[in-house]
Design a protein around this motif. Structure first.
Motif, PDB file in Angstrom:
ATOM      1  N   ALA A  17     -12.555   1.534  25.199  1.00  0.00           N
ATOM      2  CA  ALA A  17     -12.075   3.015  24.673  1.00  0.00           C
ATOM      3  C   ALA A  17     -10.517   2.643  24.862  1.00  0.00           C
ATOM      4  CB  ALA A  17     -12.427   3.880  25.873  1.00  0.00           C
ATOM      5  N   GLY A  18      -9.872   2.007  25.771  1.00  0.00           N
ATOM      6  CA  GLY A  18      -8.593   1.581  25.861  1.00  0.00           C
ATOM      7  C   GLY A  18      -8.064   0.803  24.803  1.00  0.00           C
ATOM      8  N   MET A  19      -8.750  -0.115  24.412  1.00  0.00           N
ATOM      9  CA  MET A  19      -8.501  -1.199  23.200  1.00  0.00           C
ATOM     10  C   MET A  19      -8.561  -0.427  21.873  1.00  0.00           C
ATOM     11  SD  MET A  19     -10.021  -4.786  24.559  1.00  0.00           S
ATOM     12  CE  MET A  19     -11.558  -4.509  24.401  1.00  0.00           C
ATOM     13  N   ALA A  20      -9.411   0.558  21.876  1.00  0.00           N
ATOM     14  CA  ALA A  20      -9.631   1.060  20.290  1.00  0.00           C
ATOM     15  C   ALA A  20      -8.251   1.722  19.759  1.00  0.00           C
ATOM     16  CB  ALA A  20     -10.631   2.238  20.512  1.00  0.00           C
ATOM     17  N   ASN A  21      -7.356   2.201  20.728  1.00  0.00           N
ATOM     18  CA  ASN A  21      -6.200   2.988  19.963  1.00  0.00           C
ATOM     19  C   ASN A  21      -5.215   1.543  19.525  1.00  0.00           C
ATOM     20  OD1 ASN A  21      -6.950   5.020  20.420  1.00  0.00           O
ATOM     21  ND2 ASN A  21      -6.040   5.395  22.418  1.00  0.00           N
ATOM     22  N   GLU A  22      -5.343   0.199  19.982  1.00  0.00           N
ATOM     23  CA  GLU A  22      -4.674  -0.860  19.794  1.00  0.00           C
ATOM     24  C   GLU A  22      -5.022  -1.414  18.369  1.00  0.00           C
ATOM     25  OE1 GLU A  22      -3.643  -3.382  22.693  1.00  0.00           O
ATOM     26  OE2 GLU A  22      -3.858  -1.857  24.420  1.00  0.00           O
ATOM     27  N   ILE A  23      -5.942  -0.815  17.595  1.00  0.00           N
ATOM     28  CA  ILE A  23      -6.327  -1.597  16.490  1.00  0.00           C
ATOM     29  C   ILE A  23      -5.257  -0.957  15.192  1.00  0.00           C
ATOM     30  CG2 ILE A  23      -7.729  -1.528  14.387  1.00  0.00           C
ATOM     31  CD1 ILE A  23     -10.148  -1.301  16.516  1.00  0.00           C
ATOM     32  N   GLU A  24      -4.453  -1.743  14.740  1.00  0.00           N
ATOM     33  CA  GLU A  24      -3.294  -1.458  13.832  1.00  0.00           C
ATOM     34  C   GLU A  24      -4.014  -1.202  12.312  1.00  0.00           C
ATOM     35  OE1 GLU A  24       0.415  -3.457  11.638  1.00  0.00           O
ATOM     36  OE2 GLU A  24       0.010  -3.778  14.044  1.00  0.00           O
ATOM     37  N   GLU A  25      -3.826  -0.095  11.729  1.00  0.00           N
ATOM     38  CA  GLU A  25      -4.463   0.186  10.436  1.00  0.00           C
ATOM     39  C   GLU A  25      -3.444  -0.288   9.413  1.00  0.00           C
ATOM     40  OE1 GLU A  25      -5.847   4.104   9.814  1.00  0.00           O
ATOM     41  OE2 GLU A  25      -6.517   4.184  11.878  1.00  0.00           O
ATOM     42  N   LYS A  26      -3.794  -0.987   8.272  1.00  0.00           N
ATOM     43  CA  LYS A  26      -2.920  -1.152   7.219  1.00  0.00           C
ATOM     44  C   LYS A  26      -3.111  -0.183   6.037  1.00  0.00           C
ATOM     45  CE  LYS A  26      -2.877  -6.353   8.229  1.00  0.00           C
ATOM     46  NZ  LYS A  26      -3.046  -7.396   7.605  1.00  0.00           N
ATOM     47  N   LYS A  27      -2.168   0.369   5.680  1.00  0.00           N
ATOM     48  CA  LYS A  27      -2.150   1.297   4.751  1.00  0.00           C
ATOM     49  C   LYS A  27      -1.603   0.638   3.414  1.00  0.00           C
ATOM     50  CE  LYS A  27      -1.999   5.209   7.975  1.00  0.00           C
ATOM     51  NZ  LYS A  27      -1.123   6.309   8.334  1.00  0.00           N
ATOM     52  N   ASP A  28      -2.469   0.742   2.401  1.00  0.00           N
ATOM     53  CA  ASP A  28      -1.808   0.194   0.901  1.00  0.00           C
ATOM     54  C   ASP A  28      -0.907   1.276   0.385  1.00  0.00           C
ATOM     55  OD1 ASP A  28      -3.294  -2.044   1.230  1.00  0.00           O
ATOM     56  OD2 ASP A  28      -4.863  -1.091   0.140  1.00  0.00           O
ATOM     57  N   VAL A  29       0.198   0.842  -0.089  1.00  0.00           N
ATOM     58  CA  VAL A  29       1.240   1.808  -0.686  1.00  0.00           C
ATOM     59  C   VAL A  29       0.854   1.808  -2.164  1.00  0.00           C
ATOM     60  CG1 VAL A  29       3.602   2.682  -1.048  1.00  0.00           C
ATOM     61  CG2 VAL A  29       2.657   1.608   1.064  1.00  0.00           C
ATOM     62  N   LEU A  30       0.745   2.730  -3.030  1.00  0.00           N
ATOM     63  CA  LEU A  30       0.647   2.719  -4.377  1.00  0.00           C
ATOM     64  C   LEU A  30       1.776   3.657  -4.819  1.00  0.00           C
ATOM     65  CD1 LEU A  30      -1.072   2.362  -7.045  1.00  0.00           C
ATOM     66  CD2 LEU A  30      -2.041   4.445  -6.666  1.00  0.00           C
ATOM     67  N   ILE A  31       2.521   2.993  -5.918  1.00  0.00           N
ATOM     68  CA  ILE A  31       3.807   3.772  -6.446  1.00  0.00           C
ATOM     69  C   ILE A  31       3.170   4.058  -8.045  1.00  0.00           C
ATOM     70  CG2 ILE A  31       6.108   3.451  -7.311  1.00  0.00           C
ATOM     71  CD1 ILE A  31       6.346   1.613  -4.772  1.00  0.00           C
ATOM     72  N   VAL A  32       3.275   5.337  -8.135  1.00  0.00           N
ATOM     73  CA  VAL A  32       2.814   5.662  -9.542  1.00  0.00           C
ATOM     74  C   VAL A  32       4.109   6.231 -10.207  1.00  0.00           C
ATOM     75  CG1 VAL A  32       1.407   7.309 -10.835  1.00  0.00           C
ATOM     76  CG2 VAL A  32       0.549   6.421  -8.775  1.00  0.00           C
ATOM     77  N   ARG A  33       4.264   5.607 -11.340  1.00  0.00           N
ATOM     78  CA  ARG A  33       5.479   5.980 -12.087  1.00  0.00           C
ATOM     79  C   ARG A  33       4.895   7.305 -12.963  1.00  0.00           C
ATOM     80  NH1 ARG A  33       8.678   2.304 -15.633  1.00  0.00           N
ATOM     81  NH2 ARG A  33      10.018   3.855 -15.719  1.00  0.00           N
ATOM     82  N   ASN A  34       5.614   8.347 -13.210  1.00  0.00           N
ATOM     83  CA  ASN A  34       4.976   9.633 -13.912  1.00  0.00           C
ATOM     84  C   ASN A  34       5.491   9.275 -15.181  1.00  0.00           C
ATOM     85  OD1 ASN A  34       7.642  10.643 -14.103  1.00  0.00           O
ATOM     86  ND2 ASN A  34       7.780  11.593 -12.278  1.00  0.00           N
ATOM     87  N   ASN A  35       5.053  10.305 -16.104  1.00  0.00           N
ATOM     88  CA  ASN A  35       5.080  10.235 -17.530  1.00  0.00           C
ATOM     89  C   ASN A  35       6.980  10.441 -17.901  1.00  0.00           C
ATOM     90  OD1 ASN A  35       2.451   9.967 -18.149  1.00  0.00           O
ATOM     91  ND2 ASN A  35       2.174  12.222 -18.065  1.00  0.00           N
ATOM     92  N   CYS A  36       7.372  11.228 -17.008  1.00  0.00           N
ATOM     93  CA  CYS A  36       8.807  11.442 -17.255  1.00  0.00           C
ATOM     94  C   CYS A  36       9.582  10.354 -17.346  1.00  0.00           C
ATOM     95  CB  CYS A  36       9.234  12.614 -16.404  1.00  0.00           C
ATOM     96  SG  CYS A  36       8.397  14.395 -17.024  1.00  0.00           S
ATOM     97  N   ASP A  37       9.203   9.424 -16.139  1.00  0.00           N
ATOM     98  CA  ASP A  37       9.853   8.076 -15.860  1.00  0.00           C
ATOM     99  C   ASP A  37       9.817   7.224 -17.308  1.00  0.00           C
ATOM    100  OD1 ASP A  37      10.654   8.470 -13.373  1.00  0.00           O
ATOM    101  OD2 ASP A  37       9.008   7.670 -12.463  1.00  0.00           O
ATOM    102  N   VAL A  38       8.543   7.152 -17.909  1.00  0.00           N
ATOM    103  CA  VAL A  38       8.194   6.495 -18.871  1.00  0.00           C
ATOM    104  C   VAL A  38       9.217   6.949 -20.155  1.00  0.00           C
ATOM    105  CG1 VAL A  38       6.615   5.543 -20.511  1.00  0.00           C
ATOM    106  CG2 VAL A  38       6.180   5.469 -17.954  1.00  0.00           C
ATOM    107  N   PHE A  39       9.315   8.259 -20.319  1.00  0.00           N
ATOM    108  CA  PHE A  39       9.784   8.901 -21.262  1.00  0.00           C
ATOM    109  C   PHE A  39      11.245   8.642 -21.193  1.00  0.00           C
ATOM    110  CE2 PHE A  39      11.720  12.941 -23.234  1.00  0.00           C
ATOM    111  CZ  PHE A  39      11.442  12.773 -24.166  1.00  0.00           C
ATOM    112  N   ALA A  40      11.779   8.902 -19.976  1.00  0.00           N
ATOM    113  CA  ALA A  40      13.260   8.775 -19.886  1.00  0.00           C
ATOM    114  C   ALA A  40      13.695   7.097 -20.235  1.00  0.00           C
ATOM    115  CB  ALA A  40      13.715   9.123 -18.523  1.00  0.00           C
ATOM    116  N   ASP A  41      12.839   6.214 -19.737  1.00  0.00           N
ATOM    117  CA  ASP A  41      13.213   4.841 -19.960  1.00  0.00           C
ATOM    118  C   ASP A  41      13.034   4.774 -21.748  1.00  0.00           C
ATOM    119  OD1 ASP A  41      13.367   4.329 -17.666  1.00  0.00           O
ATOM    120  OD2 ASP A  41      11.318   3.213 -17.500  1.00  0.00           O
TER     121      ASP A  41
END
Length: 82
Positions: A17-41
């Motif tokens: 139980a003490g070791m359970a909190n020491e597991i590091e979670e890896k989180k994937d980051v997704l960057i989504v460009r919106n339609n307005c970014d594409v339009f402005a480009d």
């Protein structure tokens, strides 16, 4: 003997139980460009191709981006690309 067995089981249980909190979670980051970014480009590139200066193209693309965001907010349209 029962106390020794119970103590051993409790020790192992609490150790895990003490070791359970020491597991590091890896989180994937997704960057989504919106339609307005594409339009402005696209507006920026069109302005540059038409012979406008970088400053003029930038101003036009920022205006287009802001208009696009306002339109999406007004009509509650999703900003992410499908």
């Amino acid at each position: 003997m029962k106390k020794v067995f119970f103590s051993a089981v409790a020790l192992v249980t609490f150790s895990f139980a003490g070791m359970a909190n020491e597991i590091e979670e890896k989180k994937d980051v997704l960057i989504v460009r919106n339609n307005c970014d594409v339009f402005a480009d696209g507006v920026y590139n069109n302005q540059i191709n038409d012979g406008c200066s970088v400053e003029e193209a930038h101003e036009a693309s920022v205006g287009a981006y802001n208009d696009c965001i306002d339109l999406h907010n007004k009509y509650n349209i999703s900003l992410t690309e499908a």
